[in-house]
Design a protein around this motif. Structure first.
Motif, PDB file in Angstrom:
ATOM      1  N   UNK A 109     -27.478   2.376  23.458  1.00  0.00           N
ATOM      2  CA  UNK A 109     -28.055   0.937  23.673  1.00  0.00           C
ATOM      3  C   UNK A 109     -27.497   0.562  25.247  1.00  0.00           C
ATOM      4  N   UNK A 110     -26.911   0.948  25.927  1.00  0.00           N
ATOM      5  CA  UNK A 110     -26.541   0.712  27.066  1.00  0.00           C
ATOM      6  C   UNK A 110     -27.444   0.522  28.375  1.00  0.00           C
ATOM      7  N   UNK A 111     -27.309  -0.265  29.137  1.00  0.00           N
ATOM      8  CA  UNK A 111     -28.263  -0.444  30.125  1.00  0.00           C
ATOM      9  C   UNK A 111     -29.750  -1.080  29.761  1.00  0.00           C
ATOM     10  N   UNK A 112     -29.602  -1.531  28.757  1.00  0.00           N
ATOM     11  CA  UNK A 112     -30.932  -2.303  28.218  1.00  0.00           C
ATOM     12  C   UNK A 112     -30.689  -3.879  28.159  1.00  0.00           C
ATOM     13  N   UNK A 113     -29.585  -4.323  28.550  1.00  0.00           N
ATOM     14  CA  UNK A 113     -29.477  -5.760  28.603  1.00  0.00           C
ATOM     15  C   UNK A 113     -28.764  -6.382  27.387  1.00  0.00           C
ATOM     16  N   UNK A 114     -28.555  -5.440  26.339  1.00  0.00           N
ATOM     17  CA  UNK A 114     -28.169  -5.939  24.985  1.00  0.00           C
ATOM     18  C   UNK A 114     -26.732  -6.749  25.313  1.00  0.00           C
ATOM     19  N   UNK A 115     -25.728  -5.897  25.994  1.00  0.00           N
ATOM     20  CA  UNK A 115     -24.499  -6.602  26.040  1.00  0.00           C
ATOM     21  C   UNK A 115     -24.457  -7.978  27.144  1.00  0.00           C
ATOM     22  N   UNK A 116     -25.480  -8.032  28.074  1.00  0.00           N
ATOM     23  CA  UNK A 116     -25.649  -9.145  28.681  1.00  0.00           C
ATOM     24  C   UNK A 116     -25.813 -10.192  27.942  1.00  0.00           C
ATOM     25  N   UNK A 117     -26.703 -10.031  26.993  1.00  0.00           N
ATOM     26  CA  UNK A 117     -27.321 -11.074  26.054  1.00  0.00           C
ATOM     27  C   UNK A 117     -26.071 -11.494  25.146  1.00  0.00           C
ATOM     28  N   UNK A 134     -10.549 -21.126  29.964  1.00  0.00           N
ATOM     29  CA  UNK A 134     -10.608 -20.024  30.544  1.00  0.00           C
ATOM     30  C   UNK A 134     -10.776 -18.683  29.703  1.00  0.00           C
ATOM     31  N   UNK A 135     -11.624 -17.770  30.165  1.00  0.00           N
ATOM     32  CA  UNK A 135     -11.816 -16.513  29.449  1.00  0.00           C
ATOM     33  C   UNK A 135     -11.197 -15.166  30.228  1.00  0.00           C
ATOM     34  N   UNK A 136     -10.553 -14.457  29.834  1.00  0.00           N
ATOM     35  CA  UNK A 136      -9.863 -13.250  30.496  1.00  0.00           C
ATOM     36  C   UNK A 136     -10.727 -12.000  29.997  1.00  0.00           C
ATOM     37  N   UNK A 137     -10.769 -11.103  30.821  1.00  0.00           N
ATOM     38  CA  UNK A 137     -11.381  -9.746  30.282  1.00  0.00           C
ATOM     39  C   UNK A 137     -10.450  -8.665  31.245  1.00  0.00           C
ATOM     40  N   UNK A 138      -9.964  -7.614  30.479  1.00  0.00           N
ATOM     41  CA  UNK A 138      -9.384  -6.661  31.067  1.00  0.00           C
ATOM     42  C   UNK A 138     -10.320  -5.193  30.988  1.00  0.00           C
ATOM     43  N   UNK A 139     -10.440  -4.653  31.903  1.00  0.00           N
ATOM     44  CA  UNK A 139     -11.175  -3.420  31.816  1.00  0.00           C
ATOM     45  C   UNK A 139     -10.551  -2.262  33.068  1.00  0.00           C
ATOM     46  N   UNK A 140     -10.850  -1.160  32.582  1.00  0.00           N
ATOM     47  CA  UNK A 140     -10.411  -0.005  33.422  1.00  0.00           C
ATOM     48  C   UNK A 140     -10.844  -0.219  34.726  1.00  0.00           C
ATOM     49  N   UNK A 141     -10.194   0.140  35.690  1.00  0.00           N
ATOM     50  CA  UNK A 141     -10.724   0.015  37.025  1.00  0.00           C
ATOM     51  C   UNK A 141     -11.817   1.050  37.526  1.00  0.00           C
ATOM     52  N   UNK A 142     -12.051   2.081  36.714  1.00  0.00           N
ATOM     53  CA  UNK A 142     -13.168   2.955  37.069  1.00  0.00           C
ATOM     54  C   UNK A 142     -14.509   2.643  35.890  1.00  0.00           C
ATOM     55  N   UNK A 143     -14.321   1.645  35.147  1.00  0.00           N
ATOM     56  CA  UNK A 143     -15.207   1.144  34.439  1.00  0.00           C
ATOM     57  C   UNK A 143     -16.089   0.240  35.337  1.00  0.00           C
ATOM     58  N   UNK A 144     -17.179   0.964  35.969  1.00  0.00           N
ATOM     59  CA  UNK A 144     -18.014  -0.110  36.956  1.00  0.00           C
ATOM     60  C   UNK A 144     -19.120  -0.790  36.338  1.00  0.00           C
ATOM     61  N   UNK A 145     -19.652  -0.242  35.373  1.00  0.00           N
ATOM     62  CA  UNK A 145     -20.493  -0.981  34.228  1.00  0.00           C
ATOM     63  C   UNK A 145     -19.993  -2.180  33.807  1.00  0.00           C
ATOM     64  N   UNK A 146     -18.587  -2.059  33.146  1.00  0.00           N
ATOM     65  CA  UNK A 146     -18.092  -3.391  32.813  1.00  0.00           C
ATOM     66  C   UNK A 146     -17.780  -4.365  33.902  1.00  0.00           C
ATOM     67  N   UNK A 147     -17.116  -3.637  35.021  1.00  0.00           N
ATOM     68  CA  UNK A 147     -16.877  -4.738  36.040  1.00  0.00           C
ATOM     69  C   UNK A 147     -18.146  -5.347  36.715  1.00  0.00           C
ATOM     70  N   UNK A 148     -19.243  -4.526  36.821  1.00  0.00           N
ATOM     71  CA  UNK A 148     -20.394  -5.115  37.193  1.00  0.00           C
ATOM     72  C   UNK A 148     -20.886  -6.295  36.360  1.00  0.00           C
ATOM     73  N   UNK A 149     -20.937  -6.050  34.946  1.00  0.00           N
ATOM     74  CA  UNK A 149     -21.240  -7.180  33.936  1.00  0.00           C
ATOM     75  C   UNK A 149     -20.408  -8.216  34.021  1.00  0.00           C
ATOM     76  N   UNK A 150     -19.247  -8.137  34.109  1.00  0.00           N
ATOM     77  CA  UNK A 150     -18.193  -9.148  34.226  1.00  0.00           C
ATOM     78  C   UNK A 150     -18.856 -10.337  35.401  1.00  0.00           C
ATOM     79  N   UNK A 151     -18.832  -9.479  36.594  1.00  0.00           N
ATOM     80  CA  UNK A 151     -19.407  -9.933  37.859  1.00  0.00           C
ATOM     81  C   UNK A 151     -20.745 -10.820  37.644  1.00  0.00           C
TER      82      UNK A 151
END
Length: 184
Positions: A109-117, A134-151
Motif C-alpha cells: 500500500x506504499x506510494x499510493x498516498x495513504x500515509x500522506x492522508x 511540536x511533533x517530532x519524528x525519528x527515522x533512519x537516515x537511509x529511509x528516503x521515503x519516510x524523510x520525503x514524507x516528513x518534508x
C-alpha cells in the motif's frame, strides 16, 4: 496533562481511510505487518514469534491508550476494512508540549498516498484537538521515503536534537525531524 483527553481514542476519518483503535480481531494483520522484512528494514524492534505475541502487542497498546501514554491507530481502508498500517503519537513531553509521530505501512500500500492522508489527519488532531506545540519524528537516515514524507508535511531536520542525543546508541543511524504548530 489537560490536553491528553483522548479516551476513548477517537476515530479519524479521511477520504479513503478510517483511523481506529486496534482490536483483537486485527491480530493476523498486525502479525503480518510486524514480521514484514520490508517494513522492518529501518526499524529496530523485536519481531513477534507468533499470533499470541501479536495479540499481546495489541493488548499492551490498548493499555497504553487507556493510561493516556499513547494514541495508536490502525490505518484501515474504508472500502474493505483492511488494516494496512498503523500511526501513533507517543513519547508525550510536558517540557515542550510535544509528542513523537510514528508510522508504518504495508509495502503493498506504499506510494499510493495513504500515509500522506493518515499523517495529515493525525497532525491536525495533534495540533487542534490535543493542542501540542511540536511533533517530532525519528527515522533512519537511509529511509528516503519516510524523510520525503516528513518534508512534504513541513517537518524540518533537528540537528540540535541529534547532537544532544549523539551518545545514544539508538541514534547511530537515525535523524530527527520536527514540526511546530505555528508552522503547520
Amino acid at each position: 496533562m489537560q490536553h491528553f483527553e483522548f479516551w476513548p481514542l477517537p476515530q479519524i476519518n479521511t477520504q479513503r481511510l478510517l483511523l481506529r483503535q486496534l482490536l483483537i480481531k486485527d491480530t493476523e494483520e498486525i502479525f503480518a505487518l510486524r514480521i514484514n522484512e520490508e517494513v522492518n528494514k529501518f526499524i529496530g524492534r523485536r519481531v513477534p514469534d507468533s499470533l499470541d505475541d501479536a495479540k499481546e502487542f495489541i493488548r499492551s497498546i490498548n493499555e497504553g491508550i487507556a493510561q493516556k501514554q499513547t494514541c495508536y491507530w490502525a490505518i484501515v481502508l474504508k472500502e474493505n476494512a483492511k488494516l494496512i498500517g498503523t500511526i501513533t503519537l507517543w513519547q508525550f513531553s510536558n517540557e515542550d508540549n510535544s509528542a513523537e509521530l510514528g508510522y508504518e505501512l504495508h509495502p503493498d500500500f506504499q506510494h499510493k498516498g495513504f500515509m500522506q492522508e493518515a499523517i495529515s489527519a493525525v497532525i491536525q488532531f495533534a495540533f487542534k484537538d490535543l493542542q501540542f506545540k511540536k511533533l517530532y519524528a525519528w527515522t533512519h537516515r537511509n529511509n528516503i521515503a519516510s524523510i520525503n514524507l516528513l518534508k512534504k508535511n513541513n517537518f524540518k531536520r533537528d540537528e540540535i536534537a541529534e547532537r544532544k542525543n549523539a551518545g545514544a546508541a539508538i541514534l547511530k543511524n537515525m535523524v530527527i525531524y520536527f514540526l511546530d504548530s505555528a508552522n503547520d
